[in-house]
Design a protein around this motif. Structure first.
Motif, PDB file in Angstrom:
ATOM      1  N   GLU A 174     111.917  55.119 -14.723  1.00 43.92           N
ATOM      2  CA  GLU A 174     112.011  55.682 -13.376  1.00 43.92           C
ATOM      3  C   GLU A 174     110.822  55.258 -12.510  1.00 43.92           C
ATOM      4  N   ASN A 175     111.113  54.867 -11.266  1.00 43.72           N
ATOM      5  CA  ASN A 175     110.071  54.519 -10.296  1.00 43.72           C
ATOM      6  C   ASN A 175     109.457  55.802  -9.750  1.00 43.72           C
ATOM      7  N   VAL A 176     108.186  56.031 -10.056  1.00 41.37           N
ATOM      8  CA  VAL A 176     107.515  57.248  -9.585  1.00 41.37           C
ATOM      9  C   VAL A 176     106.219  56.895  -8.870  1.00 41.37           C
ATOM     10  N   SER A 177     106.236  55.825  -8.067  1.00 44.63           N
ATOM     11  CA  SER A 177     105.036  55.437  -7.314  1.00 44.63           C
ATOM     12  C   SER A 177     104.761  56.476  -6.238  1.00 44.63           C
ATOM     13  N   ASP A 178     103.559  56.450  -5.688  1.00 44.09           N
ATOM     14  CA  ASP A 178     103.135  57.454  -4.720  1.00 44.09           C
ATOM     15  C   ASP A 178     103.972  57.433  -3.439  1.00 44.09           C
ATOM     16  N   ASP A 179     104.401  56.232  -3.013  1.00 44.70           N
ATOM     17  CA  ASP A 179     105.104  56.137  -1.737  1.00 44.70           C
ATOM     18  C   ASP A 179     106.622  56.224  -1.877  1.00 44.70           C
ATOM     19  N   HIS A 180     107.125  56.177  -3.102  1.00 45.76           N
ATOM     20  CA  HIS A 180     108.576  56.243  -3.271  1.00 45.76           C
ATOM     21  C   HIS A 180     108.914  56.766  -4.663  1.00 45.76           C
ATOM     22  N   LYS A 181     109.943  57.608  -4.737  1.00 49.29           N
ATOM     23  CA  LYS A 181     110.389  58.138  -6.021  1.00 49.29           C
ATOM     24  C   LYS A 181     111.890  57.944  -6.156  1.00 49.29           C
ATOM     25  N   ASN A 182     112.291  57.253  -7.193  1.00 49.37           N
ATOM     26  CA  ASN A 182     113.699  57.117  -7.513  1.00 49.37           C
ATOM     27  C   ASN A 182     114.073  58.124  -8.579  1.00 49.37           C
ATOM     28  N   GLY A 183     115.316  58.538  -8.562  1.00 48.82           N
ATOM     29  CA  GLY A 183     115.796  59.479  -9.558  1.00 48.82           C
ATOM     30  C   GLY A 183     116.986  58.924 -10.307  1.00 48.82           C
ATOM     31  N   VAL A 184     117.669  59.792 -11.033  1.00 49.90           N
ATOM     32  CA  VAL A 184     118.816  59.384 -11.826  1.00 49.90           C
ATOM     33  C   VAL A 184     119.890  58.803 -10.903  1.00 49.90           C
ATOM     34  N   GLY A 185     120.450  57.687 -11.307  1.00 48.57           N
ATOM     35  CA  GLY A 185     121.452  56.981 -10.514  1.00 48.57           C
ATOM     36  C   GLY A 185     120.878  55.885  -9.650  1.00 48.57           C
ATOM     37  N   GLU A 186     119.565  55.946  -9.374  1.00 48.88           N
ATOM     38  CA  GLU A 186     118.929  54.966  -8.497  1.00 48.88           C
ATOM     39  C   GLU A 186     118.229  53.855  -9.264  1.00 48.88           C
ATOM     40  N   GLU A 187     118.160  54.013 -10.577  1.00 50.25           N
ATOM     41  CA  GLU A 187     117.537  52.991 -11.414  1.00 50.25           C
ATOM     42  C   GLU A 187     118.570  52.423 -12.378  1.00 50.25           C
ATOM     43  N   GLU A 188     118.242  51.302 -13.011  1.00 48.81           N
ATOM     44  CA  GLU A 188     119.118  50.741 -14.025  1.00 48.81           C
ATOM     45  C   GLU A 188     119.284  51.727 -15.179  1.00 48.81           C
ATOM     46  N   ASN A 189     120.417  51.599 -15.853  1.00 52.89           N
ATOM     47  CA  ASN A 189     120.729  52.459 -16.992  1.00 52.89           C
ATOM     48  C   ASN A 189     120.838  53.927 -16.613  1.00 52.89           C
ATOM     49  N   SER A 190     121.364  54.189 -15.410  1.00 53.99           N
ATOM     50  CA  SER A 190     121.587  55.565 -14.995  1.00 53.99           C
ATOM     51  C   SER A 190     122.771  55.637 -14.039  1.00 53.99           C
ATOM     52  N   LEU A 191     123.419  56.791 -14.038  1.00 54.60           N
ATOM     53  CA  LEU A 191     124.594  57.052 -13.211  1.00 54.60           C
ATOM     54  C   LEU A 191     124.525  58.500 -12.772  1.00 54.60           C
ATOM     55  N   ALA A 192     124.853  58.777 -11.493  1.00 51.53           N
ATOM     56  CA  ALA A 192     124.718  60.147 -11.011  1.00 51.53           C
ATOM     57  C   ALA A 192     125.652  60.424  -9.848  1.00 51.53           C
ATOM     58  N   LEU A 193     125.945  61.710  -9.681  1.00 48.59           N
ATOM     59  CA  LEU A 193     126.618  62.193  -8.489  1.00 48.59           C
ATOM     60  C   LEU A 193     125.544  62.652  -7.515  1.00 48.59           C
ATOM     61  N   ASP A 194     125.550  62.086  -6.313  1.00 48.41           N
ATOM     62  CA  ASP A 194     124.596  62.471  -5.276  1.00 48.41           C
ATOM     63  C   ASP A 194     125.203  63.646  -4.517  1.00 48.41           C
ATOM     64  N   CYS A 195     124.690  64.846  -4.796  1.00 50.30           N
ATOM     65  CA  CYS A 195     125.299  66.063  -4.265  1.00 50.30           C
ATOM     66  C   CYS A 195     125.086  66.235  -2.763  1.00 50.30           C
ATOM     67  N   CYS A 196     123.993  65.727  -2.246  1.00 53.31           N
ATOM     68  CA  CYS A 196     123.681  65.951  -0.837  1.00 53.31           C
ATOM     69  C   CYS A 196     124.329  64.912   0.082  1.00 53.31           C
ATOM     70  N   ARG A 197     124.527  63.684  -0.424  1.00 53.72           N
ATOM     71  CA  ARG A 197     125.193  62.654   0.384  1.00 53.72           C
ATOM     72  C   ARG A 197     126.687  62.560   0.084  1.00 53.72           C
ATOM     73  N   GLY A 198     127.131  63.193  -1.005  1.00 50.68           N
ATOM     74  CA  GLY A 198     128.545  63.198  -1.321  1.00 50.68           C
ATOM     75  C   GLY A 198     129.061  61.874  -1.818  1.00 50.68           C
ATOM     76  N   GLY A 199     128.439  61.334  -2.854  1.00 50.28           N
ATOM     77  CA  GLY A 199     128.880  60.052  -3.377  1.00 50.28           C
ATOM     78  C   GLY A 199     128.387  59.813  -4.784  1.00 50.28           C
ATOM     79  N   LEU A 200     128.674  58.609  -5.285  1.00 50.25           N
ATOM     80  CA  LEU A 200     128.315  58.239  -6.641  1.00 50.25           C
ATOM     81  C   LEU A 200     127.220  57.186  -6.619  1.00 50.25           C
ATOM     82  N   LEU A 201     126.189  57.393  -7.415  1.00 53.34           N
ATOM     83  CA  LEU A 201     125.102  56.438  -7.571  1.00 53.34           C
ATOM     84  C   LEU A 201     125.246  55.761  -8.919  1.00 53.34           C
TER      85      LEU A 201
END
Length: 348
Positions: free
Chosen positions: A234-261
């Motif tokens: 997971e990318n956890v740099s100071d200026d940007h944070k990625n979560g599940v679905g936003e990195e390789e080897n991950s898949l997620a439902l984005d609850c706030c935007r209403g879509g699939l990551l």
């Protein structure tokens, strides 16, 4: 003369003040005594009520069981050690008079002893667990025939003991531990004041999590999904944070935007609006099927009539890569409050 009168007036005023304070203190003391008496009365009534319901039952009672024709003796507190389970409710003491008994008065359990004993022995081991020795592991039953193992899992589930015998726990994957409150079974939840990422881990057993269900509270940028634990970074740099679905080897439902990551690629699901508090997200078959409030919204299975996505990283169930099974586990990124309401485990 005037000076003496003033001193007398001051003395009278002081005496009146002290008298008033004494009166106030007496009234407060009386109120406290009345409250204490009311509390003692309520406690006595509660104890009377408990006695009427449970009789003289105690956690230290030795209960004699007839398990499928074989006898066993066990402490009541052992049988009731998994809070909220059907087994704990059954042997709480409230139902002793109505439970099935054999001709000698032993409580009858209509299960084979070879299945019931491993569950009870595990509870016994947990009751004397100490930090001086390795933690107690769940029954693996490697020498038991596969069909009997399935019967064991079925029995454990029937008694509501699955999460007591095969526990899971929410752990922080990235973030400030001081910013999050994490609840454990039977109340599994997250309250996080900062955006963080969490995973669900199994403890002391080899049963995989195959499906789970989340109930949303008030959340911000909530992403619910799965990661391949051994490959997910997971990318956890100071200026940007990625979560599940936003990195390789991950898949997620984005609850706030209403879509699939899907590994960083976002796809808007037209039928899925921004989810609100109370929404229930259920994910089945390790990320292959997604349901929101009971409605199927995305799937990788051709047989499902819904939005289909390319399953770029999730392997088939039981997939083995270079002799090692891929560990696909639930993962959540977000800020706010949500509850893990259900977990389904595999039957290895």
């Amino acid at each position: 003369m005037s000076s003496k009168r003033n001193k007398d007036d001051d003395r009278l005023s002081l005496d009146e003040t002290l008298a008033n304070l004494t009166l106030v203190l007496k009234k407060k003391q009386q109120v406290l005594e009345e409250r204490e008496a009311a509390l003692e009365k309520a406690t006595a009534e509660l104890n009377r009520g408990r006695s009427e319901v449970f009789g003289d039952k105690s956690d230290n009672d030795v209960l004699h069981l007839n398990v499928g024709g074989d006898r066993m003796s066990v402490l009541r507190r052992t049988l009731t050690s998994v809070e909220g389970s059907m087994l704990a409710s059954r042997f709480s003491g409230r139902w002793d008079d109505s439970l099935e008994k054999d001709g000698e008065g032993c409580f009858f359990i209509d299960q084979p002893m070879e299945l019931f004993r491993p569950m009870i022995n595990h509870l016994r081991a947990k009751s004397c667990e100490t930090p001086l020795v390795p933690p107690v592991k769940s029954p693996h039953l490697i020498n038991m025939h596969y069909e009997l193992r399935l019967d064991f899992y079925r029995m454990v589930e029937y008694f509501g003991m699955t999460h007591g015998i095969y526990p899971t726990v929410i752990e922080m994957h990235s973030g400030d531990p001081e910013s999050a409150e994490i609840g454990t079974f039977p109340d599994c939840y997250v309250k996080s004041s900062e955006w963080s990422t969490f995973t669900v881990q199994t403890l002391g057993h080899n049963r995989d999590i195959t499906s789970f269900e989340i109930v949303l509270g008030s959340v911000e940028r909530m992403q619910i999904g799965w990661i391949n634990e051994s490959r997910y970074v997971e990318n956890v740099s100071d200026d940007h944070k990625n979560g599940v679905g936003e990195e390789e080897n991950s898949l997620a439902l984005d609850c706030c935007r209403g879509g699939l990551l899907n590994q960083g690629e976002f796809t808007k699901l037209e039928s899925l609006r921004k989810l609100k508090a109370g929404s229930v997200i259920r994910c089945e078959q390790k990320g292959h099927r997604w349901l929101v409030d009971g409605k199927l919204v995305a799937s990788s299975l051709a047989s499902d009539d819904t939005f289909h996505f390319e399953n770029a990283f999730l392997p088939p169930t039981g997939h083995v890569n270079n002799g090692k099974k891929d560990e696909i586990i639930p993962c959540f990124s977000g800020k706010g409050h949500w509850t893990l309401s259900q977990i389904v485990l595999s039957c290895p």
